[in-house]
Scaffold this motif. Structure first.
Motif, PDB file in Angstrom:
ATOM      1  N   CYS A 234       0.825  -1.221   0.004  1.00 49.02           N
ATOM      2  CA  CYS A 234      -0.002   0.057   0.117  1.00 49.02           C
ATOM      3  C   CYS A 234       0.895   1.175   0.155  1.00 49.02           C
ATOM      4  O   CYS A 234       2.117   1.125  -0.103  1.00 49.02           O
ATOM      5  N   ARG A 235       0.220   2.433   0.111  1.00 49.46           N
ATOM      6  CA  ARG A 235       1.163   3.628   0.143  1.00 49.46           C
ATOM      7  C   ARG A 235       0.755   4.658   1.421  1.00 49.46           C
ATOM      8  O   ARG A 235      -0.656   4.507   1.806  1.00 49.46           O
ATOM      9  N   LEU A 236       1.674   5.276   1.851  1.00 47.92           N
ATOM     10  CA  LEU A 236       1.241   6.339   2.958  1.00 47.92           C
ATOM     11  C   LEU A 236       1.158   7.584   2.324  1.00 47.92           C
ATOM     12  O   LEU A 236       2.290   7.976   1.465  1.00 47.92           O
ATOM     13  N   SER A 237       0.171   8.436   2.197  1.00 45.67           N
ATOM     14  CA  SER A 237      -0.299   9.340   1.256  1.00 45.67           C
ATOM     15  C   SER A 237      -0.818  10.538   2.354  1.00 45.67           C
ATOM     16  O   SER A 237      -1.508  10.479   3.332  1.00 45.67           O
ATOM     17  N   VAL A 238      -0.563  11.887   1.558  1.00 47.73           N
ATOM     18  CA  VAL A 238      -1.500  13.092   2.187  1.00 47.73           C
ATOM     19  C   VAL A 238      -2.573  13.027   1.353  1.00 47.73           C
ATOM     20  O   VAL A 238      -2.619  13.121   0.005  1.00 47.73           O
ATOM     21  N   ALA A 239      -3.719  13.262   2.087  1.00 48.38           N
ATOM     22  CA  ALA A 239      -5.049  13.307   1.211  1.00 48.38           C
ATOM     23  C   ALA A 239      -5.790  14.737   1.722  1.00 48.38           C
ATOM     24  O   ALA A 239      -5.452  15.138   2.931  1.00 48.38           O
ATOM     25  N   GLU A 240      -6.546  15.313   0.921  1.00 48.45           N
ATOM     26  CA  GLU A 240      -7.133  16.701   1.403  1.00 48.45           C
ATOM     27  C   GLU A 240      -8.730  16.194   0.631  1.00 48.45           C
ATOM     28  O   GLU A 240      -8.759  15.803  -0.280  1.00 48.45           O
ATOM     29  N   PRO A 241      -9.654  17.280   1.160  1.00 47.50           N
ATOM     30  CA  PRO A 241     -10.980  17.510   0.815  1.00 47.50           C
ATOM     31  C   PRO A 241     -10.824  17.718  -1.068  1.00 47.50           C
ATOM     32  O   PRO A 241      -9.975  18.424  -1.400  1.00 47.50           O
ATOM     33  N   ALA A 242     -11.677  16.873  -1.809  1.00 44.62           N
ATOM     34  CA  ALA A 242     -11.365  17.194  -3.121  1.00 44.62           C
ATOM     35  C   ALA A 242     -11.612  18.495  -3.502  1.00 44.62           C
ATOM     36  O   ALA A 242     -10.946  19.062  -4.496  1.00 44.62           O
ATOM     37  N   GLU A 243     -12.494  19.570  -3.047  1.00 47.55           N
ATOM     38  CA  GLU A 243     -12.681  20.883  -3.496  1.00 47.55           C
ATOM     39  C   GLU A 243     -11.472  21.641  -3.205  1.00 47.55           C
ATOM     40  O   GLU A 243     -11.159  22.542  -3.856  1.00 47.55           O
ATOM     41  N   MET A 244     -10.603  21.228  -1.918  1.00 47.96           N
ATOM     42  CA  MET A 244      -9.473  21.973  -1.682  1.00 47.96           C
ATOM     43  C   MET A 244      -8.334  21.678  -2.781  1.00 47.96           C
ATOM     44  O   MET A 244      -7.452  22.398  -3.258  1.00 47.96           O
ATOM     45  N   ALA A 245      -8.398  20.251  -3.138  1.00 47.73           N
ATOM     46  CA  ALA A 245      -7.504  19.889  -3.949  1.00 47.73           C
ATOM     47  C   ALA A 245      -7.390  20.410  -5.354  1.00 47.73           C
ATOM     48  O   ALA A 245      -6.637  20.749  -6.117  1.00 47.73           O
ATOM     49  N   ALA A 246      -8.692  20.925  -5.688  1.00 48.30           N
ATOM     50  CA  ALA A 246      -8.921  21.407  -7.092  1.00 48.30           C
ATOM     51  C   ALA A 246      -8.080  22.492  -7.139  1.00 48.30           C
ATOM     52  O   ALA A 246      -7.802  23.175  -8.511  1.00 48.30           O
TER      53      ALA A 246
ATOM     54  N   THR B  86     -11.820   4.361   0.445  1.00 50.25           N
ATOM     55  CA  THR B  86     -12.428   5.091   1.643  1.00 50.25           C
ATOM     56  C   THR B  86     -12.319   6.412   1.966  1.00 50.25           C
ATOM     57  O   THR B  86     -12.909   7.246   2.224  1.00 50.25           O
ATOM     58  N   LEU B  87     -11.099   7.042   1.155  1.00 48.64           N
ATOM     59  CA  LEU B  87     -11.157   8.145   0.761  1.00 48.64           C
ATOM     60  C   LEU B  87     -12.238   8.933   0.055  1.00 48.64           C
ATOM     61  O   LEU B  87     -12.640   9.880   0.230  1.00 48.64           O
ATOM     62  N   ALA B  88     -12.394   8.077  -1.247  1.00 49.78           N
ATOM     63  CA  ALA B  88     -13.279   8.836  -2.178  1.00 49.78           C
ATOM     64  C   ALA B  88     -14.644   8.686  -1.500  1.00 49.78           C
ATOM     65  O   ALA B  88     -15.331   9.587  -1.876  1.00 49.78           O
ATOM     66  N   GLU B  89     -14.847   7.798  -0.680  1.00 51.51           N
ATOM     67  CA  GLU B  89     -16.300   7.626  -0.003  1.00 51.51           C
ATOM     68  C   GLU B  89     -16.537   8.938   0.956  1.00 51.51           C
ATOM     69  O   GLU B  89     -17.406   9.107   1.599  1.00 51.51           O
ATOM     70  N   ASN B  90     -15.243   9.540   1.487  1.00 50.79           N
ATOM     71  CA  ASN B  90     -15.211  10.544   2.482  1.00 50.79           C
ATOM     72  C   ASN B  90     -15.025  11.929   1.753  1.00 50.79           C
ATOM     73  O   ASN B  90     -14.502  13.007   2.623  1.00 50.79           O
ATOM     74  N   GLY B  91     -14.855  11.901   0.552  1.00 49.48           N
ATOM     75  CA  GLY B  91     -14.780  13.209  -0.377  1.00 49.48           C
ATOM     76  C   GLY B  91     -13.317  13.595  -0.354  1.00 49.48           C
ATOM     77  O   GLY B  91     -13.057  14.865  -0.567  1.00 49.48           O
TER      78      GLY B  91
END
Length: 221
Positions: A98-110, A171-176
């Protein structure tokens, strides 16, 4: 007979991937070991010189580092987080990818550019690893330690971003949330207590070689 070698193994999804390696290495745990509903923590094998314990992934490294277990199977994420000097990791088992990643809300990432970050507030199980990652980038990281439910932190305003393990990304996608940066690629490793590796080499070295051969056989299959 000398005390048995204790191998610490993490609970959870990696169990299914571990079982074929044990079989190829000539170790057959008792049936309850593969039963995730079993509440037992210690298990026998078909070899009187080898016993198993099943504990939380983060605890595997601690049990082995402090000598309560002589060998263990644990993700490289845990090794990087704790950086125990007492541990030696001789074999990449090529499982648990797997990978360890930084994630943020999709609207912020845009509208976000990770290259512009100077300060981040991050919820994570990996505060040490996360802080070191951002320090290398010259970014000041405020890390909020959580043990689970990371994905809800941005929704509730606890943090803007998270650092967590990602496999499929579902899981990330299901939580935006969306991934915006990879911190590290992760796989499971066979680890050994350094002191035990020296004092019980006659027992431990053959086991390390058995796991190494098991991995090579799995790759060749």
């Amino acid at each position: 007979m000398a005390d048995p070698i204790i191998i610490a193994v993490p609970k959870g999804r990696i169990l299914a991937e571990v079982m074929p390696l044990f079989a190829a290495a000539g170790i057959r745990p008792e049936a309850a070991f593969a039963d995730e509903d079993s509440r037992a923590l210690r298990f026998a094998t078909d070899r009187p010189d080898i016993g198993l314990i099943r504990v939380r992934a983060f605890d595997v490294a601690t049990f082995v580092a402090h000598g309560a277990a002589q060998l263990g199977i644990v993700g490289s994420d845990v090794l990087m987080e704790f950086a125990y000097s007492e541990l030696y990791a001789p074999v990449d088992l090529d499982i648990g990818h797997c990978r360890l990643s930084v994630a943020e809300p999709a609207e912020m990432a845009a509208r976000d550019d990770p290259r512009s970050w100077s300060h981040v507030r991050v919820a994570t199980k990996y505060p040490n690893l996360t802080r070191r990652h951002f320090e290398r980038r010259g970014v000041q990281a405020e890390c909020i330690k959580l043990n689970g439910a990371m994905e809800i932190a941005p929704v509730l305003g606890l943090s803007n971003r998270i650092v967590d393990l990602v496999s499929s990304g579902r899981t990330l996608a299901e939580n935006g949330l969306v991934e915006v940066e990879t911190v590290a690629e992760v796989s499971a490793r066979l680890i050994a207590n350094r002191a035990a590796f020296k004092t019980r080499a006659a027992q431990i070295l053959p086991l390390i070689e058995a796991f190494r051969r098991a991995v090579e056989q799995a790759r060749a299959a």
